[in-house]
Design a protein around this motif. Structure first.
Motif, PDB file in Angstrom:
ATOM      1  N   ILE A  21     -37.535  30.431 -29.171  1.00  0.00           N
ATOM      2  CA  ILE A  21     -37.604  31.981 -29.051  1.00  0.00           C
ATOM      3  C   ILE A  21     -36.223  32.501 -29.312  1.00  0.00           C
ATOM      4  CG2 ILE A  21     -36.631  31.763 -26.482  1.00  0.00           C
ATOM      5  CD1 ILE A  21     -38.819  33.550 -25.862  1.00  0.00           C
ATOM      6  N   THR A  22     -35.023  31.821 -29.393  1.00  0.00           N
ATOM      7  CA  THR A  22     -33.987  32.634 -29.862  1.00  0.00           C
ATOM      8  C   THR A  22     -33.699  31.963 -31.351  1.00  0.00           C
ATOM      9  OG1 THR A  22     -32.529  30.865 -28.798  1.00  0.00           O
ATOM     10  CG2 THR A  22     -33.176  32.740 -27.473  1.00  0.00           C
ATOM     11  N   ASP A  23     -34.334  31.124 -31.905  1.00  0.00           N
ATOM     12  CA  ASP A  23     -33.929  30.630 -33.272  1.00  0.00           C
ATOM     13  C   ASP A  23     -32.811  29.941 -33.154  1.00  0.00           C
ATOM     14  OD1 ASP A  23     -36.243  31.850 -34.503  1.00  0.00           O
ATOM     15  OD2 ASP A  23     -35.103  33.638 -34.937  1.00  0.00           O
ATOM     16  N   ASN A  24     -32.560  29.238 -31.957  1.00  0.00           N
ATOM     17  CA  ASN A  24     -31.416  28.428 -31.512  1.00  0.00           C
ATOM     18  C   ASN A  24     -30.018  29.185 -31.595  1.00  0.00           C
ATOM     19  OD1 ASN A  24     -32.572  26.061 -31.043  1.00  0.00           O
ATOM     20  ND2 ASN A  24     -32.350  25.197 -33.029  1.00  0.00           N
ATOM     21  N   PHE A  25     -29.953  30.441 -31.555  1.00  0.00           N
ATOM     22  CA  PHE A  25     -28.813  31.104 -31.285  1.00  0.00           C
ATOM     23  C   PHE A  25     -28.759  31.367 -29.819  1.00  0.00           C
ATOM     24  CE2 PHE A  25     -29.692  32.976 -35.497  1.00  0.00           C
ATOM     25  CZ  PHE A  25     -28.510  33.004 -36.104  1.00  0.00           C
TER      26      PHE A  25
ATOM     27  N   TRP B 204     -36.038  46.995 -40.721  1.00  0.00           N
ATOM     28  CA  TRP B 204     -35.844  45.885 -39.759  1.00  0.00           C
ATOM     29  C   TRP B 204     -34.377  45.422 -40.532  1.00  0.00           C
ATOM     30  CZ3 TRP B 204     -38.061  40.402 -40.275  1.00  0.00           C
ATOM     31  CH2 TRP B 204     -37.645  39.684 -39.528  1.00  0.00           C
ATOM     32  N   CYS B 205     -33.352  45.335 -39.578  1.00  0.00           N
ATOM     33  CA  CYS B 205     -32.109  45.120 -39.952  1.00  0.00           C
ATOM     34  C   CYS B 205     -31.604  43.842 -39.186  1.00  0.00           C
ATOM     35  CB  CYS B 205     -30.970  46.062 -39.907  1.00  0.00           C
ATOM     36  SG  CYS B 205     -29.327  45.860 -40.174  1.00  0.00           S
ATOM     37  N   ALA B 206     -31.004  42.780 -39.562  1.00  0.00           N
ATOM     38  CA  ALA B 206     -30.721  41.792 -38.774  1.00  0.00           C
ATOM     39  C   ALA B 206     -29.110  41.297 -39.051  1.00  0.00           C
ATOM     40  CB  ALA B 206     -31.383  40.477 -39.101  1.00  0.00           C
ATOM     41  N   LYS B 207     -28.409  41.041 -38.121  1.00  0.00           N
ATOM     42  CA  LYS B 207     -27.086  40.662 -38.358  1.00  0.00           C
ATOM     43  C   LYS B 207     -26.865  39.380 -37.241  1.00  0.00           C
ATOM     44  CE  LYS B 207     -25.713  45.389 -39.541  1.00  0.00           C
ATOM     45  NZ  LYS B 207     -24.601  46.493 -38.823  1.00  0.00           N
ATOM     46  N   HIS B 208     -25.712  38.558 -37.719  1.00  0.00           N
ATOM     47  CA  HIS B 208     -25.518  37.698 -37.019  1.00  0.00           C
ATOM     48  C   HIS B 208     -23.975  37.551 -36.534  1.00  0.00           C
ATOM     49  CE1 HIS B 208     -28.726  34.793 -39.068  1.00  0.00           C
ATOM     50  NE2 HIS B 208     -29.160  36.002 -38.075  1.00  0.00           N
ATOM     51  N   TYR B 209     -23.677  37.277 -35.242  1.00  0.00           N
ATOM     52  CA  TYR B 209     -22.299  37.166 -34.861  1.00  0.00           C
ATOM     53  C   TYR B 209     -22.034  36.163 -34.039  1.00  0.00           C
ATOM     54  CZ  TYR B 209     -22.929  42.548 -35.276  1.00  0.00           C
ATOM     55  OH  TYR B 209     -23.140  43.718 -35.794  1.00  0.00           O
ATOM     56  N   GLU B 210     -20.623  35.911 -34.059  1.00  0.00           N
ATOM     57  CA  GLU B 210     -20.134  34.855 -33.399  1.00  0.00           C
ATOM     58  C   GLU B 210     -18.698  35.424 -32.476  1.00  0.00           C
ATOM     59  OE1 GLU B 210     -18.070  30.526 -34.254  1.00  0.00           O
ATOM     60  OE2 GLU B 210     -19.607  31.377 -35.555  1.00  0.00           O
ATOM     61  N   PHE B 211     -19.074  34.792 -31.203  1.00  0.00           N
ATOM     62  CA  PHE B 211     -17.866  35.168 -30.178  1.00  0.00           C
ATOM     63  C   PHE B 211     -17.900  34.101 -29.075  1.00  0.00           C
ATOM     64  CE2 PHE B 211     -21.699  37.839 -29.260  1.00  0.00           C
ATOM     65  CZ  PHE B 211     -21.800  37.211 -27.952  1.00  0.00           C
ATOM     66  N   ALA B 212     -16.349  33.808 -28.823  1.00  0.00           N
ATOM     67  CA  ALA B 212     -16.275  32.761 -27.729  1.00  0.00           C
ATOM     68  C   ALA B 212     -17.362  31.797 -27.829  1.00  0.00           C
ATOM     69  CB  ALA B 212     -16.582  33.589 -26.052  1.00  0.00           C
ATOM     70  N   ASN B 213     -17.222  31.069 -28.823  1.00  0.00           N
ATOM     71  CA  ASN B 213     -18.149  30.099 -28.874  1.00  0.00           C
ATOM     72  C   ASN B 213     -19.804  30.177 -28.955  1.00  0.00           C
ATOM     73  OD1 ASN B 213     -15.928  28.208 -29.770  1.00  0.00           O
ATOM     74  ND2 ASN B 213     -15.416  27.951 -27.715  1.00  0.00           N
ATOM     75  N   LYS B 214     -19.914  31.435 -28.750  1.00  0.00           N
ATOM     76  CA  LYS B 214     -21.307  31.729 -28.691  1.00  0.00           C
ATOM     77  C   LYS B 214     -21.820  32.448 -30.337  1.00  0.00           C
ATOM     78  CE  LYS B 214     -21.788  30.915 -24.151  1.00  0.00           C
ATOM     79  NZ  LYS B 214     -22.829  30.043 -23.797  1.00  0.00           N
TER      80      LYS B 214
END
Length: 288
Positions: free
Chosen positions: A33-37, A52-62
């Protein structure tokens, strides 16, 4: 984590085009359901420049996937099962921002599943079911048993989705866990097929017979959307039907649906003379 997320979505919350923002967190190691995010952020906007715009982020090991989706595209996904995960994001997501209760009302709509939208979804799934079932039969007759076996599994999946919709629910990715609770007949059919000790040829042969019965039993209710468009009085050419905007979501499977309905005498064909001697237009009409 909330502070990190807020820094991502807060500028959108102040935008008048933004209708709602939802967040969904991963609750298990492997999450379709979260595509393993770790987190999904869904922002629904009105009159967006990009649909439709998609972006990926990373923060605090998340990890976080942000999806900014135009309202009209989102509604198309919901109505036609164009992107099933998006429906689950809305159903299970937590509301962070809601302009004029847009998201609240959308969640209520997904719970209610209005008859008109349900009829459309049934027609879509029925078209896929009939097409896949026909392919399974053809492969079986060609003695391509492994490929026929795969098509049977696809057909069972479409049947399961159809059964879920009949019960008034949106089908999820984990459709068999839904079916086990709401349609024992379809679940047993699937269980018998995958657990059968019969030889592959015999197993497929028995399943084709069983599915022929169960598809025929559901056919008229499943294609109510198409039958309502056709009405009783008028005889339609295939081109006329295919051009109807209401039918576009299942137009690619319309030929298979019509052929099946004629075979089962739910719809009948009529001939209309052309200028060519002995050549007729083939049209389709409902039985009165």
């Amino acid at each position: 984590m909330e502070n990190f997320l807020r820094s991502i979505y807060q500028q959108h919350a102040s935008d008048l085009k933004t209708l709602g923002i939802l967040v969904l967190e991963r609750t298990k190691p492997n999450s379709h359901i979260t595509d393993n995010f770790d987190v999904i952020l869904l922002i629904i906007v009105q009159d967006a420049d990009s649909k439709w715009c998609a972006k990926h982020y990373e923060f605090a090991n998340k990890t976080c996937a942000l999806h900014i989706v135009d309202e009209r595209l989102l509604m198309k996904w919901i109505d036609t099962s164009g992107y099933r995960s998006a429906v689950e994001w809305i159903i299970y997501g937590k509301i962070l921002f809601d302009r004029n209760e847009f998201v609240f009302n959308l969640k209520e709509q997904l719970r209610d599943f209005p008859d008109k939208k349900r009829d459309l979804r049934k027609a879509i799934e029925f078209g896929k079911l009939v097409k896949s079932y026909n392919e399974a039969k053809e492969l079986f007759e060609m003695q391509q048993y492994m490929d026929a076996n795969s098509k049977i599994l696809y057909s069972l999946h479409y049947l399961a989705r159809l059964a879920v919709i009949e019960k008034g629910h949106y089908p999820e990715v984990t459709v068999w866990s839904q079916i086990k609770q709401i349609d024992v007949e379809v679940y047993k059919l699937y269980e018998e097929f995958i657990e059968s000790k019969e030889a592959l040829k015999k197993r497929i042969q028995l399943m084709l017979l069983a599915m022929d019965y169960i598809i025929k039993k559901r056919a008229e209710v499943s294609v109510k959307h198409l039958l309502d468009v056709m009405g009783i009085e008028y005889a339609w050419s295939y081109a006329e039907l295919k051009a109807r905007p209401e039918i576009q979501p299942y137009s690619l499977d319309l030929s298979a649906i019509i052929a099946y309905l004629v075979e089962k005498r739910i719809v009948y064909s009529v001939k209309e003379a052309t200028k060519g001697e002995g050549v007729y237009h083939r049209k389709y009409k409902l039985k009165k």
